[in-house]
Design an enzyme around this catalytic site. Structure first.
Site, PDB file in Angstrom:
ATOM      1  N   CYS A 132       1.013  -1.385   0.047  1.00 50.36           N
ATOM      2  CA  CYS A 132       0.316  -0.097   0.021  1.00 50.36           C
ATOM      3  C   CYS A 132       0.701   1.136   0.128  1.00 50.36           C
ATOM      4  CB  CYS A 132      -0.869  -0.212   0.417  1.00 50.36           C
ATOM      5  SG  CYS A 132      -1.990  -1.063   0.973  1.00 50.36           S
ATOM      6  N   CYS A 238      -5.603   0.935   3.889  1.00 48.51           N
ATOM      7  CA  CYS A 238      -4.617   1.377   3.463  1.00 48.51           C
ATOM      8  C   CYS A 238      -3.017   2.225   3.573  1.00 48.51           C
ATOM      9  CB  CYS A 238      -4.766   1.451   1.615  1.00 48.51           C
ATOM     10  SG  CYS A 238      -5.562   3.171   2.001  1.00 48.51           S
TER      11      CYS A 238
END
Length: 254
Positions: A132, A238
């Site tokens: 991420c 994320c």
């Protein structure tokens, strides 16, 4: 008719910092309707120094439709992680056409960073946070760098981690605006129906929060909308909505 605006510079003294300004904005304008928040922010508070960030996911149509009602030229940042569902990319193109949006800014991970950190494209299997970071957090830091503020479509109902989400919040030296923070699932559905907005086709298959395809699965009955994200991992965000983005902005000296 909107009330007479109060200049942003008058909200909190300079020494108070961006956090105080965000809190002041939230107190003054956080109770307004979403369309009013967008209009006030885009036309009076931040002018040409504001953008929107959209995933073109399950709930994206409402915010984008409202933005188009105010200013179709407002920059809309889309993170092309290289791991999106094909349905999401098609949905992005369809909404852009539906709403006449004219300033879509597609931001991608840096090729050199991918070659160094995720050369096989399988980093998500061993380290979701690092994946991420390279595919979302760092690219978004670059994307929002030219702006003082940006809109998101986040809502309190989406997850327990968002239950106290403010409308205006500080992210380093910038302000993130969540015009739909206080909306309910019924508000969302009613607006979609009233304006005949198309859904991301994955919603019909139980995907109530949509990210990259390797880390997204359908939501089971009774679960919150984001429970299908990073299922099996102790992870619900994320990083672009957490401190990771602020760190990336700082590290990049933006």
């Amino acid at each position: 008719m909107l009330a007479k605006p109060r200049p942003l510079d008058h909200i909190g003294d300079a020494d108070d910092g961006v956090a105080a300004k965000a809190a002041g904005l939230d107190a003054l304008y956080g109770h307004l309707k979403p369309l009013e928040i967008i209009e006030r922010s885009a036309r009076e508070l931040f002018h040409d120094e504001i953008a929107a960030v959209s995933s073109f996911g399950a709930d994206s149509a409402v915010l984008l439709h409202m933005i188009a009602e105010i200013d179709r030229t407002l920059p809309v940042i889309f993170l092309d992680t290289g791991k999106h569902f094909e349905e999401t990319l098609g949905y992005r193109d369809a909404l852009v056409a539906d709403f006449g949006l004219t300033n879509i800014q597609v931001i991608k991970p840096e090729e050199a960073a991918l070659a160094r950190i995720d050369p096989t494209g399988n980093l998500h299997q061993s380290n979701t946070d690092a994946c991420c970071d390279v595919r979302k957090v760092e690219p978004l830091a670059r994307g929002v760098a030219p702006f003082r503020a940006w809109f998101t479509g986040r809502k309190r109902f989406q997850a327990s981690t968002r239950a106290a989400l403010p409308v205006f919040e500080a992210v380093g030296a910038r302000i993130r605006i969540n015009p739909l923070a206080h909306w309910t699932t019924s508000d969302q559905a009613d607006y979609m129906r009233a304006h005949a907005l198309r859904e991301n086709p994955l919603v019909a298959y139980g995907y109530l929060s949509i990210g990259c395809f390797p880390c997204t699965q359908p939501v089971q009955p009774g679960e919150d909308a984001r429970s299908g994200r990073w299922a099996g991992h102790a992870k619900t965000e994320c990083g672009i909505h957490l401190s990771g983005l602020e760190v990336s902005l700082t590290d990049a000296s933006l």
